[in-house]
Design a protein around this motif. Structure first.
Motif, mmCIF file in Angstrom:
data_model
loop_
_atom_site.group_PDB
_atom_site.id
_atom_site.type_symbol
_atom_site.label_atom_id
_atom_site.label_comp_id
_atom_site.label_asym_id
_atom_site.label_seq_id
_atom_site.Cartn_x
_atom_site.Cartn_y
_atom_site.Cartn_z
ATOM 1 N N SER A 82 -22.232 48.695 55.991
ATOM 2 C CA SER A 82 -22.050 47.504 56.834
ATOM 3 C C SER A 82 -22.745 46.303 56.203
ATOM 4 O O SER A 82 -22.242 45.179 56.269
ATOM 5 N N GLU A 106 -24.276 54.274 56.714
ATOM 6 C CA GLU A 106 -23.683 53.240 57.582
ATOM 7 C C GLU A 106 -24.272 51.881 57.308
ATOM 8 O O GLU A 106 -23.575 50.870 57.266
ATOM 9 N N ASN A 121 -12.808 49.488 56.028
ATOM 10 C CA ASN A 121 -14.005 48.791 55.550
ATOM 11 C C ASN A 121 -14.762 49.625 54.532
ATOM 12 O O ASN A 121 -14.381 50.766 54.237
#
Ligand SMILES: O=P(O)(O)OC[C@H]1O[C@](O)(CO)[C@@H](O)[C@@H]1O
Length: 253
Positions: A114, A110, A151
């Protein structure tokens, strides 16, 4: 959608490099989205040639690569940073600090994703995104699935992708099973997209990308919705493609 028919792989590469070169000349601080795989190697060859001829200057250019395997060290010869260094970066004057790629050594998926999405956003976004096409219609490492991922994310590679990429590794077991990739949304946010397709073995999937329904089962089919997409394909890659006139489509010989 603009579709360029190239006589062969070399002409495809020259045409693609001329589009990227025009971007660099018109916007010396542009953000280029770059791709790995065998297809863009010829394009990088022309960019290097034109840099050495004094035609292109990459001093202000920033780059964002599409993807990288999770868990490979940056100096691993199969890693995509190594690939970019060997095939482009070490031969042009792009500044190493301006080149970006997902952090393959970050174990927290993650965070890796990100952070990378933020890096892209903070750059102001990709001006021109270069793409290759997987045999199953993947772009970046966005494998066929049930949804278009918005994303950057961590993917488990499809068996066919592991199979296709094992040629670069000593043993098939060495191909990592996971990768970090820009999402379909990340790719679609690029201002311009340039898709390169070469070879008869990609012709069937290219026809589905261009003419088929837009579906996450063929991830590249989403490009039909992008307002500024150029496809450069060689004759072999176009051999099974229906190139009939359609609204919004221009074909260049
Ligand atoms: O250009 P190639 O080697 O056929 O690869 C096609 C696609 O597959 C990948 O190498 C990933 O499997 C992508 O990076 C590339 O766009």
């Amino acid at each position: 959608m603009k579709i360029y028919k190239a006589e062969n792989y070399d002409k495809l590469s020259e045409r693609a490099a001329s589009i990227i070169g025009a971007e660099v000349v018109s916007n010396p601080e542009c953000v280029l989205g770059l791709a790995t795989g065998s297809t863009p190697v010829g394009t990088y060859g022309y960019l290097k040639k034109w840099y050495h001829a004094g035609l292109l200057d990459f001093a202000g250019v920033r780059s964002m690569n599409l993807d990288d395997y999770k868990g490979l060290k940056p100096d691993n010869e199969q890693g995509y940073y190594y690939f970019m260094k060997q095939n482009l970066f070490q031969d042009i004057n792009i500044k190493p600090e301006n080149t970006h790629i997902p952090d393959s050594m970050e174990t927290d998926s993650e965070k890796a994703c990100s952070d990378y999405e933020r890096t892209i956003e903070e750059s102001g976004g990709v001006d021109l995104q270069l793409l290759g096409l997987g045999h199953n219609g993947h772009i970046g490492f966005n494998e066929p699935g049930e949804i278009f991922e918005k994303n950057c994310h961590c993917v488990t590679l499809a068996a066919s992708t592991v199979e296709a990429n094992k040629r670069f590794f000593e043993r098939a077991e060495d191909v990592p099973s996971q990768a970090y990739t820009m999402g379909i949304g990340t790719i679609m946010r690029a201002k311009k997209i340039l898709l390169l397709v070469s070879g008869k073995d990609k012709s069937g999937i290219l026809n589905r990308v261009i003419n088929g329904p837009v579906t996450p089962k063929v991830p590249a089919s989403i490009l039909q919705f992008h307002p500024d997409v150029t496809i450069i394909a060689d004759k072999d890659a176009l051999s099974e493609v229906d190139l009939q006139e359609r609204k919004g489509r221009t074909i260049y010989e």
